[in-house]
Write an enzyme that holds these catalytic residues in place. Sequence first.
Site, short mmCIF file in Angstrom:
data_model
loop_
_atom_site.label_atom_id
_atom_site.label_comp_id
_atom_site.label_asym_id
_atom_site.label_seq_id
_atom_site.Cartn_x
_atom_site.Cartn_y
_atom_site.Cartn_z
N LEU A 1 6.57 -3.36 1.27
CA LEU A 1 6.50 -1.89 1.30
C LEU A 1 7.63 -1.22 1.34
O LEU A 1 7.78 -0.01 1.14
CB LEU A 1 5.63 -1.40 2.44
CG LEU A 1 4.00 -1.31 2.48
CD1 LEU A 1 3.21 -2.85 2.13
CD2 LEU A 1 3.74 -0.74 3.50
N TYR B 1 11.45 6.62 -10.28
CA TYR B 1 10.73 6.11 -9.24
C TYR B 1 9.40 5.29 -10.05
O TYR B 1 9.22 4.07 -9.68
CB TYR B 1 10.15 7.06 -8.25
CG TYR B 1 9.25 6.48 -7.20
CD1 TYR B 1 9.51 5.70 -6.27
CD2 TYR B 1 7.91 6.88 -7.31
CE1 TYR B 1 8.71 5.27 -5.35
CE2 TYR B 1 7.06 6.40 -6.39
CZ TYR B 1 7.63 5.62 -5.38
OH TYR B 1 6.71 5.11 -4.48
#
Length: 331
Positions: A73, A146
């Site tokens: 993560l 991103y």
Amino acid sequence: MKVLITGGGGFLGSHLADGFLARGDEVYVLDIGSDQKNRHNLKNPKFHYVQNSVFDIEMLENLVRRCDLIYHLAAVVGVEHYVADPYHVLNVNVNGTQNVLRAAHRYDKKIVLASTSEVYGRNENVPFDEHDDRVLGSTAIDRWCYSTSKAVGEHFAFAYGRLGLPVVIVRYFNIYGPRLDALDVGRVISIFAGQLLSGKPITVVGDGQQTRCFTYITDAVKATMAAGLIDEAVGGIFNIGTDRETTILELAELFQGLRATGSRIEFVPQESIYGNSYEDVPRRVPKVNRMHEILGVKATTSLEDGMSKTLDWFELIRPAKVVEAGAEIGG
Ligand code: UDP
């Protein structure tokens, strides 16, 4: 079982740690940030917080070797970063992810990679199936770095999959809940919460008709755990979310209804918040049949319930109001 969660110091990761600890597993968190969001677990002998980076290969390999299941993560997330520091976003999300995949492959450990609904970009054909197209803007628009970085991470994961590594991709759709961000910053929910609690105007970008599917954290965690635990998930991509679509204006109105603080809604131009290097995504809705059928999890928390719990939490962490001396006297 021993579970490694890179980025476990963050919002999603800290809740995921709770989920595995509640199952009786041992959890290792690797995160460069503070252990604040995990402070309730710090005394648990089955919980280990390692404050370090996925760029420290020796330490990363050590952790991967001793765990059975890896959740990756650790990433640079948040619109403010895409616009302000694209190098950092690309470096951590591409090179850092490769480090974790390489280590998982080396020690043959199943890995669940956290990705994002941002990979679909501004594709207008909602709801998004996991295999739908990615529609992105120019590379001169930093906002897309991103989305690109996460998609590269996914490609790397599948490339390692071909080399025999068991990988699962989860794409999150606007997950929210307690521990989200600090008030006033980050995602729309923490910004609206900060504005509401201080009685300031709630800033709706554009006409507020853009939509998101806000997904409550406990639902997202159940699905994320299943992604790592269910054999059938290996090699798959899963949208994690609800398909209840909410306009940003509806969200602002829902917030207004939660506390009577006098906050009014103010429509603001996109550039005033993000500058020119940003393009908003008009609609974002997942198809959730794979999550329902393969992972066996449905997002059941209503927006009203979830937002109310989240706002309660924001209220709790809000710095106490300074009461001026004498303010109570004479009343
Ligand atoms: N937004 C808004 N007011 C704000 C901040 C965000 O209306 O003060 C809108 C933003 O333009 C976007 C949506 O809220 O359409 C969700 O933004 P967020 O940054 O939470 O995440 P995104 O889903 O865009 O990644």
